[in-house]
Design a protein around this motif. Structure first.
Motif, PDB file in Angstrom:
ATOM      1  N   LEU B  18       0.808  -1.213   0.000  1.00 57.50           N
ATOM      2  CA  LEU B  18       0.000   0.000   0.000  1.00 57.50           C
ATOM      3  C   LEU B  18       0.841   1.262   0.000  1.00 57.50           C
ATOM      4  O   LEU B  18       0.574   2.215  -0.720  1.00 57.50           O
ATOM      5  CB  LEU B  18      -0.930   0.002   1.220  1.00 57.50           C
ATOM      6  CG  LEU B  18      -1.928   1.149   1.318  1.00 57.50           C
ATOM      7  CD1 LEU B  18      -2.803   1.244   0.082  1.00 57.50           C
ATOM      8  CD2 LEU B  18      -2.805   0.988   2.555  1.00 57.50           C
ATOM      9  N   PHE B  19       1.894   1.293   0.827  1.00 58.34           N
ATOM     10  CA  PHE B  19       2.662   2.523   0.962  1.00 58.34           C
ATOM     11  C   PHE B  19       4.100   2.419   0.500  1.00 58.34           C
ATOM     12  O   PHE B  19       4.875   3.356   0.715  1.00 58.34           O
ATOM     13  CB  PHE B  19       2.620   3.018   2.417  1.00 58.34           C
ATOM     14  CG  PHE B  19       1.238   3.416   2.846  1.00 58.34           C
ATOM     15  CD1 PHE B  19       0.586   2.730   3.862  1.00 58.34           C
ATOM     16  CD2 PHE B  19       0.569   4.453   2.220  1.00 58.34           C
ATOM     17  CE1 PHE B  19      -0.702   3.078   4.240  1.00 58.34           C
ATOM     18  CE2 PHE B  19      -0.717   4.820   2.593  1.00 58.34           C
ATOM     19  CZ  PHE B  19      -1.353   4.124   3.610  1.00 58.34           C
ATOM     20  N   LEU B  47       4.207   6.137   0.679  1.00 56.90           N
ATOM     21  CA  LEU B  47       3.929   6.550  -0.696  1.00 56.90           C
ATOM     22  C   LEU B  47       2.736   5.738  -1.179  1.00 56.90           C
ATOM     23  O   LEU B  47       2.862   4.561  -1.496  1.00 56.90           O
ATOM     24  CB  LEU B  47       5.160   6.274  -1.580  1.00 56.90           C
ATOM     25  CG  LEU B  47       6.460   6.931  -1.130  1.00 56.90           C
ATOM     26  CD1 LEU B  47       7.644   6.422  -1.945  1.00 56.90           C
ATOM     27  CD2 LEU B  47       6.369   8.456  -1.255  1.00 56.90           C
ATOM     28  N   ILE B  48       1.561   6.365  -1.233  1.00 59.37           N
ATOM     29  CA  ILE B  48       0.345   5.605  -1.513  1.00 59.37           C
ATOM     30  C   ILE B  48       0.288   5.085  -2.938  1.00 59.37           C
ATOM     31  O   ILE B  48       0.647   5.758  -3.903  1.00 59.37           O
ATOM     32  CB  ILE B  48      -0.922   6.398  -1.172  1.00 59.37           C
ATOM     33  CG1 ILE B  48      -2.149   5.544  -1.489  1.00 59.37           C
ATOM     34  CG2 ILE B  48      -1.044   7.689  -1.941  1.00 59.37           C
ATOM     35  CD1 ILE B  48      -2.957   5.150  -0.378  1.00 59.37           C
ATOM     36  N   ASN B  49      -0.158   3.835  -3.069  1.00 60.57           N
ATOM     37  CA  ASN B  49      -0.259   3.092  -4.323  1.00 60.57           C
ATOM     38  C   ASN B  49      -1.569   3.435  -5.028  1.00 60.57           C
ATOM     39  O   ASN B  49      -2.645   3.167  -4.496  1.00 60.57           O
ATOM     40  CB  ASN B  49      -0.191   1.601  -3.959  1.00 60.57           C
ATOM     41  CG  ASN B  49      -0.253   0.677  -5.149  1.00 60.57           C
ATOM     42  OD1 ASN B  49      -0.609   1.070  -6.254  1.00 60.57           O
ATOM     43  ND2 ASN B  49       0.082  -0.588  -4.922  1.00 60.57           N
ATOM     44  N   GLU B  50      -1.504   4.009  -6.233  1.00 59.74           N
ATOM     45  CA  GLU B  50      -2.729   4.443  -6.921  1.00 59.74           C
ATOM     46  C   GLU B  50      -3.644   3.258  -7.236  1.00 59.74           C
ATOM     47  O   GLU B  50      -4.867   3.396  -7.250  1.00 59.74           O
ATOM     48  CB  GLU B  50      -2.400   5.197  -8.205  1.00 59.74           C
ATOM     49  CG  GLU B  50      -1.794   4.324  -9.286  1.00 59.74           C
ATOM     50  CD  GLU B  50      -1.581   5.038 -10.616  1.00 59.74           C
ATOM     51  OE1 GLU B  50      -1.704   6.269 -10.674  1.00 59.74           O
ATOM     52  OE2 GLU B  50      -1.293   4.321 -11.599  1.00 59.74           O
TER      53      GLU B  50
END
Lengths: 89, 469, 463
Positions: B18-19, B47-50
């Protein structure tokens, strides 16, 4: 403030002197904080970010993970590439 | 009237976590898919996963959700060795969306289950309790491969009235999640927190139930526990409980007073999200919804509506399995009948999913061919499929192991001799005119030969033999 | 020697970094014995041959920024033996441009302090008077500059004023960029919505050079924004001449109130007036929500930092004790041992204001007040190009004076820096005078992404 309760949540042990000392100090600080109640904030949006940026996300692409020796490098307690820790209960 | 609500956590089948960009993949080797972010190293930033956002939105579309105008992440603080930062990045005030619904078919009646909200959050690490269980281990070992895997949490309103309804819902939900390609039963895990309450009582939350059997047992135990408390004049208190799979009971974890204060704050390392562009992208890329698949199966393969519905709704992998088999087998109707009939019955009875049974298309088609070429009878086939589901051993192998090839006439005659010898009264009854006794004798032959004798031939031979006596 | 001259000499070949750097490190080591501004000196730095904008420049970095393989403690015992396995983005950028990391500077533990007295390790001393504070929390970063003539570039960090304050107390330039302009990847968090990495230097030009190298969007920090730019051109003489004339300097009356020392006010006001001779106009303005900035700042900073510090619990990295007892007992034993008093205070306060029943009153309320404070500034910048005020309400206090202050009184010293930090505005401290030998700082504050503007004002006058 129930300082014992807060210290428990924060996982910090305080001796009796510290409890008294902190309780006093923190009370003084909280008094200053209560000034905020004077401010009329009806219909004011909370500011989560300071600069307006929205919708930043990254592509779902694999990148190399850390080498196992770097993963464990700073840990005192490891066993067979696992991190070792205290029992839960 | 019982009220049951669910909080379902499903892992999403993204490529990365996820991040962070570590592989979203289980591994036998601990801590190989980790990095500063999912290990919570100081200085790292999420770092968020689109793709996780898009998949959550697809789930929302499937659940007829009202999407939030603004979406934001939050920190949920609590201390636990499996949380790499001792807070979980989740969503609190501003989730993906709220107020949706999902329809289920309960004994022919359509029931609407309301969805309160869905949100995105990260999975924690895995804990191994060394030297015991959670209650009496000596110490723990931690594997952070799972830390940071994306989860979608689906919260329902307490609209369920029985464990049966819950299971119908869960099966349909998991099937649909597979169809919209956000969840892969072969790799992704799911678990539920189940909330149960009865009139005059407070609700209990049973945490981390991960199987249909468990859900059924947990709910049924809880209802009995709560009813007995009320009957004795005690209060049913608001509690968090743990389901013990070995005793099939629930145990107290925390009382209301001991509830954890999670001290939520907004996650300042991530931006806010206005979902309209993500929603459009998800809508454009929405895979075939089950209703569409049913129509297509009927049209392309000429299946009956009933068979098509069962294929699509009963097990997440049935459609793929059917289509793979179809490529190797002509008679689509027979194929679908066997899947929807005996295979499904056996899986159901043994409470296994197709994936858990390890049945492969090649072997299943081979099994059908065995019956077509009369190497085994259909009756034997029904026996073999039970064992196939139970043990995962393909029928051809089972046959070879037990010498279950169809018997020759000579071999059948040998068995008939034995049966006649062992059942003199029945033979007498038959010869005195009770013709129906032959069915019993055929049955005995079947028992001895484990159905490897063709029943028609057996009947012929028996009749001949008994006439001659 | 100034950085500009050093760079010239390196380019001409008159200075060889491979020989010069070890000499510099030796000098720093000696000075450190007197001023205690380093937690770790890099005694064997790798001298690269990169010919970038920082070619051969010795760089010192506040110890809250991760340097791969070089000890990083964030000023805390709980990270006393921590060696990061990755570099902060700004460290990568500096090394790409030929900069050489020679040391990690002292700081208040995790950034918690205004006077750099909450240090687990070296307590830095103000080179102008070693009985006085260097300012916090980036005390070491300012001292390293102020203590010698060496051509150092000093990277620091500000949450509520931690660049401006030590810069003011030590008499150096300190630039805090707009929030988000410089990547926070690799910065050990104090308060994520408030932390900014910035530059200290002996001149506005030095700060501009440093900023040019480190600024710009980074995919490893999703709150980072902005293009890479050359900021040194804003400090160019010709640019300054054209730029300052006609500009409006806003002077917020709330920043010249009772709490500010009379002499400080006088020196700063005179400094501001000097800009009139360059064609700028002075305008008195009001920022009515100023008095609430301190509370709003501390509530938000404490809420965020109390969660940031949860990760330090004796697992995976950091201080660890013997594994016995259960998880709660273990975590508590490590944290009690590893955190200093101020860190404990802030964790307790920060935890309290997030709890059910208090969260609305403190945390959510502070977020709303923050919005109002930002709007205050936005309104001011509709009428003004820059704002000017004293950086700190007084000169560097003596260590024994600080001891007698309660935590609340210490927090109150931040009154002039917290508001622009809360709003994420860029600001620069300019040393404009002295009281009894102790530096006084002028604070120049700009609108978001107006680093060029404030640098140009900062470089306009030689003090």
């Amino acid at each position: 403030m129930d300082i014992e309760k807060v210290a428990k949540i924060a996982r910090i042990n305080l001796d009796e002197n510290e409890k008294k000392e902190f309780e006093k100090e923190l009370k003084e600080v909280l008094k200053i904080f209560s000034e905020l109640e004077e401010v009329n904030t009806t219909n004011v949006e909370p500011a989560f970010n300071v600069i307006r940026i929205i919708n930043i996300s990254r592509k779902d692409e694999v990148k190399p993970s850390l080498r196992i020796k770097d993963v464990l490098k700073n840990s005192k307690h490891t066993e067979k590439n696992y991190f070792k820790g205290p029992r839960i209960i | 009237m019982v009220k049951i609500g669910l909080e379902i956590h499903v892992q999403l089948n993204t490529r990365t976590k996820l991040f962070c960009s570590c592989k979203n993949e289980a591994s036998k080797k601990p801590n190989v898919n980790t990095c500063p972010i999912c290990l919570g190293m100081p200085g790292s930033k999420p770092l968020i996963n689109e793709e996780a956002i898009k998949k959550a939105i697809k789930i929302g579309l499937m659940l007829n959700l009202n999407f939030s105008k603004k979406m934001f992440f939050s920190r949920k603080s609590y201390f636990y060795p499996d949380l790499s930062k001792n807070y979980q990045i989740t969503q609190y005030e501003l989730p993906v969306g709220t107020q949706g619904y999902f329809l289920i078919n309960v004994k022919g009646r359509i029931k609407k289950i309301r969805i309160r909200r869905i949100h995105i959050e990260e999975d924690p690490a895995q804990i191994i309790h060394v030297g015991g269980s959670i209650t009496n281990a000596e110490y723990v070992l931690l594997d952070y491969n799972r830390s940071g895997v994306p989860l979608c949490e689906i919260v329902t309103e307490p609209d369920f009235e029985s464990s049966e309804e819950v299971i119908i819902f869960m099966k349909k939900l998991l099937s649909y999640l597979q169809h919209i390609k956000v969840f892969d039963i072969r790799k992704c895990k799911w678990r539920c927190d189940v909330n149960v309450s009865i009139p005059k009582g407070n609700r209990s939350e049973i945490k981390n139930v991960g199987s249909f059997k468990g859900i059924k047992s947990a709910i049924n135990y809880e209802i009995i526990r709560q009813e007995s408390l009320i009957n004795k004049g005690f209060e049913v208190k608001r509690e968090t409980r743990h389901f013990n799979a070995s005793t099939n009971t629930t145990e107290l974890l925390r009382t209301k007073e001991e509830e954890i204060d999670y001290g939520y704050i907004f996650e300042p390392d991530l931006t806010s999200f206005e979902l309209s562009s993500y929603i459009k992208d998800s809508e454009d890329n929405m895979p075939e919804l089950p209703e569409e698949i049913i129509k297509r199966l009927i049209k392309e393969y000429k299946l009956s509506k009933n068979n098509a519905e069962i294929l699509v709704q009963k097990d997440p992998l049935f459609v793929e399995f059917f289509e793979k088999c179809s490529k190797m087998y002509e008679n689509k109707k027979k194929l679908s009948n066997w899947i929807v009939g005996d295979l499904f019955k056996c899986l159901n009875f043994q409470e296994k999913s197709l994936f858990e049974s390890k049945i492969k298309p090649n072997d299943f088609v081979d099994f059908l061919n065995l019956m077509d070429s009369k190497k085994i009878t259909e009756r034997l086939g029904k026996e073999l499929i039970k064992e196939y589901v139970e043990k995962g051993i393909p029928p051809r192998q089972l046959m070879n192991r037990k010498n279950l090839n169809l018997l020759s006439k000579k071999e059948i005659l040998n068995v008939i001799e034995k049966v006649i010898k062992e059942n003199p009264k029945s033979v007498k009854d038959y010869q005195e005119g009770k013709k129906i006794v032959i069915d019993f004798l055929i049955g005995e032959v079947m028992k001895k030969t484990r159905a490897t004798a063709d029943p028609k031939i057996t009947r012929e031979l028996l009749e001949k033999k008994l006439k001659n006596k | 020697m100034r950085i500009k001259e050093y760079l010239r000499k390196v380019e001409k070949g008159e200075i060889l970094p491979s020989k010069e750097i070890p000499r510099i490190v030796e000098k720093l080591d000696k000075l450190n014995e007197k001023y205690s501004c380093f937690i770790t000196l890099n005694k064997n730095p790798r001298i690269t041959s990169k010919k970038g904008r920082l070619r051969g420049i010795p760089v010192v970095i506040k110890d809250c920024i991760c340097t791969k393989g070089l000890r990083t403690t964030s000023g805390s015992k709980i990270l006393e033996n921590y060696f990061p396995v990755f570099n902060a983005t700004i460290v990568k950028r500096i090394e790409e441009e030929g900069g050489i990391i020679v040391g990690k500077t002292s700081m208040d533990e995790f950034g918690f302090g205004t006077f750099c007295t909450n240090c687990a390790f070296n307590l830095p001393k103000n080179p102008h008077d070693i009985t006085r504070s260097a300012g916090g929390s980036s005390g070491g970063a300012a001292v390293a500059l102020a203590m010698s003539d060496l051509p150092l570039l000093s990277i620091a960090e500000s949450t509520g004023g931690s660049i401006s304050c030590p810069a003011s107390f030590c008499g150096v330039y300190g630039l805090t960029p707009t929030y988000g302009l410089v990547s926070r990847y690799g910065l050990i968090d104090y308060s994520n919505s408030l932390d900014k990495i910035g530059v200290m230097g002996k001149s506005a030009w030095d700060c501009a050079l440093g900023l040019s190298v480190i600024a710009g969007k980074d995919s490893n920090d999703q709150t980072s924004i902005g293009e890479e730019k050359d900021y040194t051109r804003f400090v160019n003489k010709k640019y300054i001449e054209k730029n300052i004339s006609g500009k409006i300097i806003g002077v917020p009356k709330e920043y010249f109130g009772k709490g500010v020392d009379k002499q400080v006010k006088k020196i700063v006001m005179n400094a501001i007036k000097k800009y009139e001779s360059l064609g700028a106009k002075i305008k008195e303005i009001s920022l009515p929500y100023t008095k609430y900035a301190l509370s709003a700042y501390y509530v938000i900073a404490l809420a965020e930092s109390s969660t940031n510090l949860s990760k330090f619990c004796g697992l995976r990295y950091g201080l660890a004790t013997e594994i016995k007892g259960n998880a709660d007992e273990y975590f508590s034993s490590v944290r009690t041992k590893g955190f200093g008093k101020e860190a404990k205070r802030r964790i307790l306060l920060g935890t309290y204001i997030r709890m059910k029943g208090y969260r609305n009153k403190y945390y959510l309320k502070a977020l709303k007040v923050r919005k109002l404070i930002i709007e205050d500034f936005k309104k001011a910048f509709e009428k003004c190009n820059v704002l000017m005020a004293p950086t700190m309400p007084f000169i560097a206090p003596k260590f024994n004076e600080i001891k007698s202050l309660t935590p609340a009184q210490q927090y109150a010293s931040d009154i002039l820096t917290v508001a622009p930090n809360l709003a994420g505005l860029p600001m620069i401290n300019v040393p404009v005078g002295k009281i009894n030998g102790m530096p006084v700082g002028l604070h120049i504050i700009g609108n978001h992404f107006e680093e060029g503007e404030i640098l140009s004002f900062a470089g306009a006058i030689k003090w």
